[in-house]
Design an enzyme around this catalytic site. Structure first.
Site, PDB file in Angstrom:
ATOM      1  CD1 TRP A 127      -2.674   1.579   0.456  1.00 21.24           C
ATOM      2  CD2 TRP A 127      -2.073   1.858   2.600  1.00 21.24           C
ATOM      3  NE1 TRP A 127      -3.423   2.608   0.974  1.00 21.24           N
ATOM      4  CE2 TRP A 127      -3.078   2.801   2.286  1.00 21.24           C
ATOM      5  CE3 TRP A 127      -1.551   1.839   3.897  1.00 21.24           C
ATOM      6  CZ2 TRP A 127      -3.553   3.715   3.213  1.00 21.24           C
ATOM      7  CZ3 TRP A 127      -2.024   2.737   4.823  1.00 21.24           C
ATOM      8  CH2 TRP A 127      -3.023   3.663   4.478  1.00 21.24           C
ATOM      9  CG  ASP A 208      -2.052  -2.954   7.212  1.00 18.35           C
ATOM     10  OD1 ASP A 208      -3.208  -3.013   7.662  1.00 18.35           O
ATOM     11  OD2 ASP A 208      -1.652  -2.006   6.502  1.00 18.35           O
ATOM     12  CB  ALA A 210      -6.729  -3.059   5.919  1.00 16.10           C
ATOM     13  CE  LYS A 243     -10.291  -0.136   3.237  1.00 18.66           C
ATOM     14  NZ  LYS A 243      -9.131   0.508   3.846  1.00 18.66           N
TER      15      LYS A 243
HETATM   16  C1  LMR Z   1      -6.834   1.979  -0.576  1.00 20.49           C
HETATM   17  O1  LMR Z   1      -5.767   1.372  -0.616  1.00 20.49           O
HETATM   18  O2  LMR Z   1      -7.410   2.386  -1.589  1.00 20.49           O
HETATM   19  C2  LMR Z   1      -7.480   2.242   0.756  1.00 20.49           C
HETATM   20  O3  LMR Z   1      -6.746   1.684   1.784  1.00 20.49           O
HETATM   21  C3  LMR Z   1      -7.806   3.669   0.967  1.00 20.49           C
HETATM   22  C4  LMR Z   1      -6.617   4.535   1.205  1.00 20.49           C
HETATM   23  O4  LMR Z   1      -6.629   5.279   2.190  1.00 20.49           O
HETATM   24  O5  LMR Z   1      -5.656   4.500   0.415  1.00 20.49           O
END
Ligand code: LMR
Length: 393
Positions: A127, A208, A210, A243
């Site tokens: 991410w 992590d 999520a 989520k």
């Molecule tokens: C994403 O990866 O799109 C989500 O986790 C939202 C974000 O804050 O980036």
């Protein structure tokens, strides 16, 4: 003084949200930001959350401060959801945080306080905000290879080879399930190999989590995390409720830390200290709703049923897209879409191909060709499949 500020590059995922909004084409398709959408394109308030909010409105008598680290009932409910009912209570410290991002940030801060010289190991890719936060903190980090672009699956041998260089006291960031941005996940057997390696190295896993409940099921998605927690003496888990409870804007997350029992109190105290220094109390509304949903059998059953609908809906879309691409490409090279789990798949298209799909078809995905499966519906699956093939991806 402020004229010394330099412009910051906008966050690519959030910038894409703005671009999509500004696009006047009625046929536009948003496969960008990681937000669940139903077949009509809405992100609904989940039924159990709505019911809990009503109950809370009727019964809440004060909005005064809660505990600095968050309510113990929230810690317990989340620990049970993530780690299972028999989690080691005497070893667990927990901190209510500002979303999952806040949990990651506080985890990085805790690691740095405990071991200022540590390196944080991050999957390549990950991410993007993980890297952005680490850079902002001037925290040393290294990438480990994770994704094989040719097969669109985990390059496990390369991952293990790279993690061979981890030093004692380093932190290894892993995605608990539904890897963001690739959708390619470790098998339970591979989690076991990672656990062995980190144990041998004296490294600290940081997970992590999520998207628990968006992949193979609520318990199934926590299996890797539970395996690590049962094997390693020290573990950090940054979990998000954005989520799976659909409460994105409430900013509800938790950082859980497992240590030995003798170190638990000092760890818990340090976590509370970190909240106080960074923003004092974390938001309480979302955490309270989550606690109500998880601890009330009727609300919990309602929530689990809706979460399962969401999960199965995304799986159905994955299968439909893979089938459509199989037919159009006359090959099985897109079958990975059905094998990936969670909201995301990395398609493997070039940035130019992604741009072509945006310009020609009003299809918005992140530049690294991450697409949010939940942005599709039965009508847009064939449109996307055609656009992918037409782009040459
Ligand atoms: C994403 O990866 O799109 C989500 O986790 C939202 C974000 O804050 O980036």
């Amino acid at each position: 003084m402020f004229n010394t500020l330099k412009p910051q590059a906008p966050d690519k995922i959030l910038a894409l949200m703005g671009q999509f909004k500004a696009d006047p084409r009625p046929t536009k398709i948003d496969l960008g930001v990681g937000v669940y959408k139903d077949a009509t394109g809405l992100t609904p308030v989940m039924r159990a959350i709505k019911a809990a909010e009503k109950q809370l409105w009727e019964t809440e008598t004060t909005k005064t401060y809660t505990a600095l680290a968050g309510e113990p009932a929230y810690h317990a409910a989340m620990a049970e959801m993530v780690l299972g009912a028999d989690y080691p209570k005497d070893r667990l410290s927990a901190l209510a945080t500002v979303g999952g991002t806040g949990a990651c940030r506080q985890g990085f801060e805790l690691a740095r306080m405990a071991n200022p010289g540590c390196t944080i190991w991050v999957s390549d890719p990950t991410w993007p905000n993980h890297l952005s936060i680490l850079s902002f903190m001037k925290q040393d980090y290294k990438l480990y290879r994770y994704f094989d672009n040719a097969s669109r699956s985990v390059s496990f041998d390369a991952m293990i080879e790279d993690l061979g260089a981890v030093k004692p006291g380093d932190v290894v960031l892993l995605h608990g399930c539904c890897h963001n941005p690739t959708g390619a996940n470790l098998t339970l057997e591979q989690w076991g190999v990672v656990a062995d390696l980190l144990e041998a190295k004296g490294a600290i896993p940081m997970i992590d989590l999520a998207y628990q409940g968006f992949g193979d099921g609520l318990d199934e998605d926590a299996a890797g995390t539970r395996l690590i927690a049962s094997r390693l003496p020290e573990v950090m888990i940054a979990a998000s409720c954005s989520k799976n409870f659909g409460i994105y804007r409430e900013r509800t997350g938790i950082l859980m830390v497992l240590t030995d029992a003798a170190t638990r109190d000092v760890t818990q105290g340090t976590l509370a200290y970190l909240n106080r220094q960074n923003y004092s109390f974390a938001p309480d509304h979302g955490a309270r709703l989550v606690t109500m949903v998880l601890t009330d059998p009727a609300l919990r059953a309602e929530w689990m049923a809706e979460l399962e609908e969401v999960r199965l809906g995304m799986l159905g879309l994955r299968e439909a897209l893979a089938a459509e691409l199989r037919q159009l490409s006359n090959s099985d090279r897109f079958d990975f879409v059905a094998k990936h789990r969670g909201m995301f798949s990395r398609l493997g298209a070039t940035p130019e191909q992604v741009e072509t799909m945006r310009v020609d078809n009003a299809i918005y995905m992140v530049g690294d060709s991450r697409l949010n499966i939940a942005g599709l519906n039965s009508e847009t699956v064939p449109i996307l499949a055609k656009a992918i093939i037409a782009s040459g991806a």
